[in-house]
Design a protein around this motif. Structure first.
Motif, PDB file in Angstrom:
ATOM      1  N   ASP A 371     -74.763 -22.203  -2.189  1.00  0.00           N
ATOM      2  CA  ASP A 371     -73.196 -23.059  -2.307  1.00  0.00           C
ATOM      3  C   ASP A 371     -72.411 -22.674  -3.291  1.00  0.00           C
ATOM      4  OD1 ASP A 371     -72.047 -26.490  -1.006  1.00  0.00           O
ATOM      5  OD2 ASP A 371     -72.097 -26.244  -2.816  1.00  0.00           O
ATOM      6  N   ALA A 372     -72.785 -22.524  -4.144  1.00  0.00           N
ATOM      7  CA  ALA A 372     -71.915 -22.439  -5.892  1.00  0.00           C
ATOM      8  C   ALA A 372     -71.488 -21.443  -6.037  1.00  0.00           C
ATOM      9  CB  ALA A 372     -72.853 -22.692  -6.874  1.00  0.00           C
ATOM     10  N   ALA A 373     -72.451 -20.032  -4.891  1.00  0.00           N
ATOM     11  CA  ALA A 373     -72.102 -18.512  -5.226  1.00  0.00           C
ATOM     12  C   ALA A 373     -69.880 -18.493  -5.379  1.00  0.00           C
ATOM     13  CB  ALA A 373     -72.097 -18.000  -3.855  1.00  0.00           C
ATOM     14  N   GLY A 374     -69.206 -18.933  -4.402  1.00  0.00           N
ATOM     15  CA  GLY A 374     -68.420 -18.706  -4.278  1.00  0.00           C
ATOM     16  C   GLY A 374     -67.267 -19.189  -6.149  1.00  0.00           C
ATOM     17  N   LEU A 375     -67.476 -20.142  -6.393  1.00  0.00           N
ATOM     18  CA  LEU A 375     -66.610 -20.639  -7.247  1.00  0.00           C
ATOM     19  C   LEU A 375     -67.359 -19.974  -8.164  1.00  0.00           C
ATOM     20  CD1 LEU A 375     -65.360 -23.033  -9.031  1.00  0.00           C
ATOM     21  CD2 LEU A 375     -67.553 -24.623  -9.099  1.00  0.00           C
ATOM     22  N   ALA A 376     -68.553 -19.301  -8.049  1.00  0.00           N
ATOM     23  CA  ALA A 376     -69.315 -18.413  -9.830  1.00  0.00           C
ATOM     24  C   ALA A 376     -68.550 -17.523  -9.970  1.00  0.00           C
ATOM     25  CB  ALA A 376     -70.751 -18.690  -9.293  1.00  0.00           C
ATOM     26  N   ARG A 377     -68.220 -17.338  -8.757  1.00  0.00           N
ATOM     27  CA  ARG A 377     -67.313 -15.490  -9.567  1.00  0.00           C
ATOM     28  C   ARG A 377     -65.862 -15.832 -10.137  1.00  0.00           C
ATOM     29  NH1 ARG A 377     -66.942 -15.637  -3.767  1.00  0.00           N
ATOM     30  NH2 ARG A 377     -68.475 -14.376  -2.483  1.00  0.00           N
ATOM     31  N   ALA A 378     -65.648 -17.267 -10.322  1.00  0.00           N
ATOM     32  CA  ALA A 378     -65.032 -17.258 -10.929  1.00  0.00           C
ATOM     33  C   ALA A 378     -65.230 -17.910 -12.918  1.00  0.00           C
ATOM     34  CB  ALA A 378     -63.716 -18.346 -10.792  1.00  0.00           C
ATOM     35  N   GLU A 414     -74.025 -35.385 -22.325  1.00  0.00           N
ATOM     36  CA  GLU A 414     -72.941 -36.507 -22.781  1.00  0.00           C
ATOM     37  C   GLU A 414     -72.082 -35.942 -23.039  1.00  0.00           C
ATOM     38  OE1 GLU A 414     -75.468 -37.709 -26.763  1.00  0.00           O
ATOM     39  OE2 GLU A 414     -76.930 -38.660 -25.652  1.00  0.00           O
ATOM     40  N   THR A 415     -71.709 -34.534 -23.137  1.00  0.00           N
ATOM     41  CA  THR A 415     -70.168 -33.889 -23.326  1.00  0.00           C
ATOM     42  C   THR A 415     -69.916 -33.050 -22.199  1.00  0.00           C
ATOM     43  OG1 THR A 415     -71.442 -32.442 -24.628  1.00  0.00           O
ATOM     44  CG2 THR A 415     -71.021 -34.388 -25.827  1.00  0.00           C
ATOM     45  N   VAL A 416     -71.008 -33.012 -21.361  1.00  0.00           N
ATOM     46  CA  VAL A 416     -70.257 -31.899 -20.326  1.00  0.00           C
ATOM     47  C   VAL A 416     -70.710 -32.372 -18.967  1.00  0.00           C
ATOM     48  CG1 VAL A 416     -70.615 -29.623 -19.135  1.00  0.00           C
ATOM     49  CG2 VAL A 416     -70.565 -29.480 -21.793  1.00  0.00           C
ATOM     50  N   ARG A 417     -70.086 -32.638 -17.731  1.00  0.00           N
ATOM     51  CA  ARG A 417     -70.463 -33.362 -16.897  1.00  0.00           C
ATOM     52  C   ARG A 417     -70.764 -32.282 -16.004  1.00  0.00           C
ATOM     53  NH1 ARG A 417     -69.433 -37.635 -12.822  1.00  0.00           N
ATOM     54  NH2 ARG A 417     -69.257 -37.189 -11.095  1.00  0.00           N
ATOM     55  N   PRO A 418     -72.332 -31.826 -15.082  1.00  0.00           N
ATOM     56  CA  PRO A 418     -72.339 -30.716 -14.696  1.00  0.00           C
ATOM     57  C   PRO A 418     -71.866 -30.687 -13.511  1.00  0.00           C
ATOM     58  CG  PRO A 418     -74.162 -31.948 -15.820  1.00  0.00           C
ATOM     59  CD  PRO A 418     -73.338 -32.839 -15.902  1.00  0.00           C
ATOM     60  N   ASP A 419     -72.255 -28.936 -13.156  1.00  0.00           N
ATOM     61  CA  ASP A 419     -70.922 -29.077 -11.447  1.00  0.00           C
ATOM     62  C   ASP A 419     -72.264 -29.548 -10.337  1.00  0.00           C
ATOM     63  OD1 ASP A 419     -68.554 -28.010 -12.411  1.00  0.00           O
ATOM     64  OD2 ASP A 419     -70.208 -26.313 -13.132  1.00  0.00           O
ATOM     65  N   TYR A 420     -73.695 -29.151 -10.621  1.00  0.00           N
ATOM     66  CA  TYR A 420     -74.597 -29.663 -10.299  1.00  0.00           C
ATOM     67  C   TYR A 420     -75.252 -30.602 -10.391  1.00  0.00           C
ATOM     68  CZ  TYR A 420     -72.504 -26.733  -6.381  1.00  0.00           C
ATOM     69  OH  TYR A 420     -72.205 -26.015  -5.506  1.00  0.00           O
ATOM     70  N   TYR A 421     -75.761 -31.577  -9.385  1.00  0.00           N
ATOM     71  CA  TYR A 421     -77.430 -32.667 -10.210  1.00  0.00           C
ATOM     72  C   TYR A 421     -77.977 -32.738  -8.968  1.00  0.00           C
ATOM     73  CZ  TYR A 421     -73.859 -35.100 -12.962  1.00  0.00           C
ATOM     74  OH  TYR A 421     -72.829 -35.548 -13.739  1.00  0.00           O
ATOM     75  N   ILE A 422     -79.579 -32.577  -9.420  1.00  0.00           N
ATOM     76  CA  ILE A 422     -80.120 -32.251  -8.631  1.00  0.00           C
ATOM     77  C   ILE A 422     -80.961 -33.771  -9.677  1.00  0.00           C
ATOM     78  CG2 ILE A 422     -83.138 -31.203  -8.016  1.00  0.00           C
ATOM     79  CD1 ILE A 422     -81.728 -28.864  -8.304  1.00  0.00           C
TER      80      ILE A 422
END
Length: 453
Positions: A371-378, A414-422
């Protein structure tokens, strides 16, 4: 020509090993397994001896490192030491059972009670030191009974090095063998060949890490009743409070004098084995109570008392085989049959009971990668979620070669909102609270994969 019971026993043991092999190859790596991999296996060699912790089962870590560097870091490779323990345990169970109950139909029943307990099966596949230690302990028991002391001592030391919980039953094994070897005028053979060999082997492997392990013995129960409850509830289908609080303690106090009577009445190798097994059980309970009251140690909890389960199963089956009174032997054999049936009813292939919420981690992490492959290029992608999933996420980041993924810990979140959550089933409501988009849900565990963009 091989008898039908022998063939049935062989089929049973092959089926059990095949089950453990399948689970080791297919089930997701759990938090404890991943922690061991990240801290003691996929690290410089000095880290294995750098400290002792509840997750550093030293011999297991050493053996796992060998296979990891030879064959890679897949789940089954990391679990090979557990599978070795499984094979050792199954072979020793066959040797013990055949010599103790004969080659009749009681043989496969005894093997079923020994090998099909669901908690035991979990740790015959999981990448932890419990299964390896149990296999080595079981061979030490057999060899002490068969008077092969030097080999028994080496295996006992290796069992302790695989997991320190085996100090108690192996010390009990030595104590139980004293009257038998005094009778044979071989007391000093027992001391030099078994006890000294075990101490030297365990000391050589453990002396450095254990010397740095103060304060690590924290996992356990607050009472003996909780210990029994954990073993019963992880072995039987339902919450068996009556068995844990009443039946098990009553059986314990009945079994001890019964074993002594059998030893006095029937001076045979089989009765000696039963006396050894019952002594180990009684000695272990006495040690637990003494260490708790005098030293403040916690009582063992489920896996840290795993050796009790095959010991109890062997005592039930062997008692049924040896007791001359039918009104005693028939109920014991029937109890063995009931236990085996209940164990079979709980066979699982997709998860470990203690870590069911992590059953879908492999698949969810592969979905995250795609799912994140496209965004990971940036840019770098971040992930987080329920705390007990973080180590599995880090392992699968390595396993599936996701260098662009950073798994955040609780402080970083606490300071960074993750891109993905499990998130586990219990925390799934956070997806709504945080306005996350759920993109996958694991059916078996209820764990969800969600993204914040």
């Amino acid at each position: 020509m091989t008898s039908a019971p022998i063939r049935a026993s062989a089929v049973l043991l092959c089926a059990v090993f095949s089950l453990c092999l399948y689970r080791a190859a297919t089930q997701s790596l759990t938090i404890d397994e991943a922690f061991t991999f990240l801290h003691y296996v996929d690290t410089p060699w000095r880290d294995v001896f750098g400290e002792y912790s509840a997750n550093n089962h030293v011999l297991f870590s050493l053996v796992s490192r060998v296979f990891r560097h030879k064959f890679g870091q897949s789940e089954i490779v990391l679990r090979i030491p557990a599978l070795i323990g499984c094979l050792l345990f199954l072979l020793a169970s066959f040797r013990i059972s055949r010599a103790a109950v004969g080659e009749g139909w009681l043989l496969p029943l005894t093997l079923a009670v020994l090998t099909l307990n669901p908690l035991v099966l979990d740790f015959m596949a999981a990448a932890r030191g419990y299964g390896l230690g149990l296999g080595l302990f079981w061979w030490a028991l057999y060899l002490v009974w068969r008077e092969r002391l030097w080999v028994a001592g080496v295996l006992a030391g290796l069992s302790i090095a695989a997991n320190l919980i085996y100090v108690i039953p192996l010390a009990a094994l030595g104590a139980a063998a004293i009257p038998l070897y005094v009778r044979r005028r071989r007391f000093w053979d027992l001391i030099y060949s078994y006890a000294l060999a075990a101490i030297l082997v365990a000391f050589t492997i453990l002396v450095i890490p254990v010397s740095k392990g103060a304060g690590q013995f924290y996992y356990g129960a607050s009472s003996l009743a909780d210990t029994v409850s954990s073993l019963v509830n992880d072995s039987l289908p339902a919450d068996s409070i009556l068995i844990a609080r009443v039946v098990a303690p009553a059986a314990f106090f009945i079994a001890m004098p019964l074993g002594a009577w059998l030893l006095w009445r029937h001076n045979s190798p089989q009765s000696e084995l039963l006396a050894i097994v019952l002594t180990i059980i009684g000695f272990a309970v006495l040690c637990w109570v003494t260490m708790h009251r005098l030293l403040g140690f916690v009582y063992p909890l489920n896996r840290t008392a795993i050796y009790m389960l095959p010991l109890v199963g062997l005592a039930v089956a062997l008692g049924g085989a040896l007791t001359p009174k039918r009104w005693v032997s028939i109920p014991l054999i029937a109890l063995a049959a009931v236990l085996a049936t209940l164990y079979i009813a709980q066979i699982r292939t997709g998860y470990f009971k203690e870590w069911r919420d992590q059953a879908g981690m492999n698949r969810l992490m592969r979905h995250l990668k795609d799912d994140a492959a496209g965004l990971a290029r940036a840019r770098q992608i971040t992930a987080g979620g329920t705390w007990n999933l973080e180590y599995s996420m880090r392992y699968y980041g390595k396993r599936h070669r996701i260098p662009w993924l950073k798994v955040l810990d609780a402080t970083e979140r606490e300071t960074v909102r993750p891109d993905y959550y499990i998130l586990t089933r219990d925390e799934a409501k956070k997806a709504h609270e945080l306005n996350l988009k759920v993109i996958d849900t694991d059916v078996l565990s209820g764990t969800i994969l969600a993204r914040s963009y």
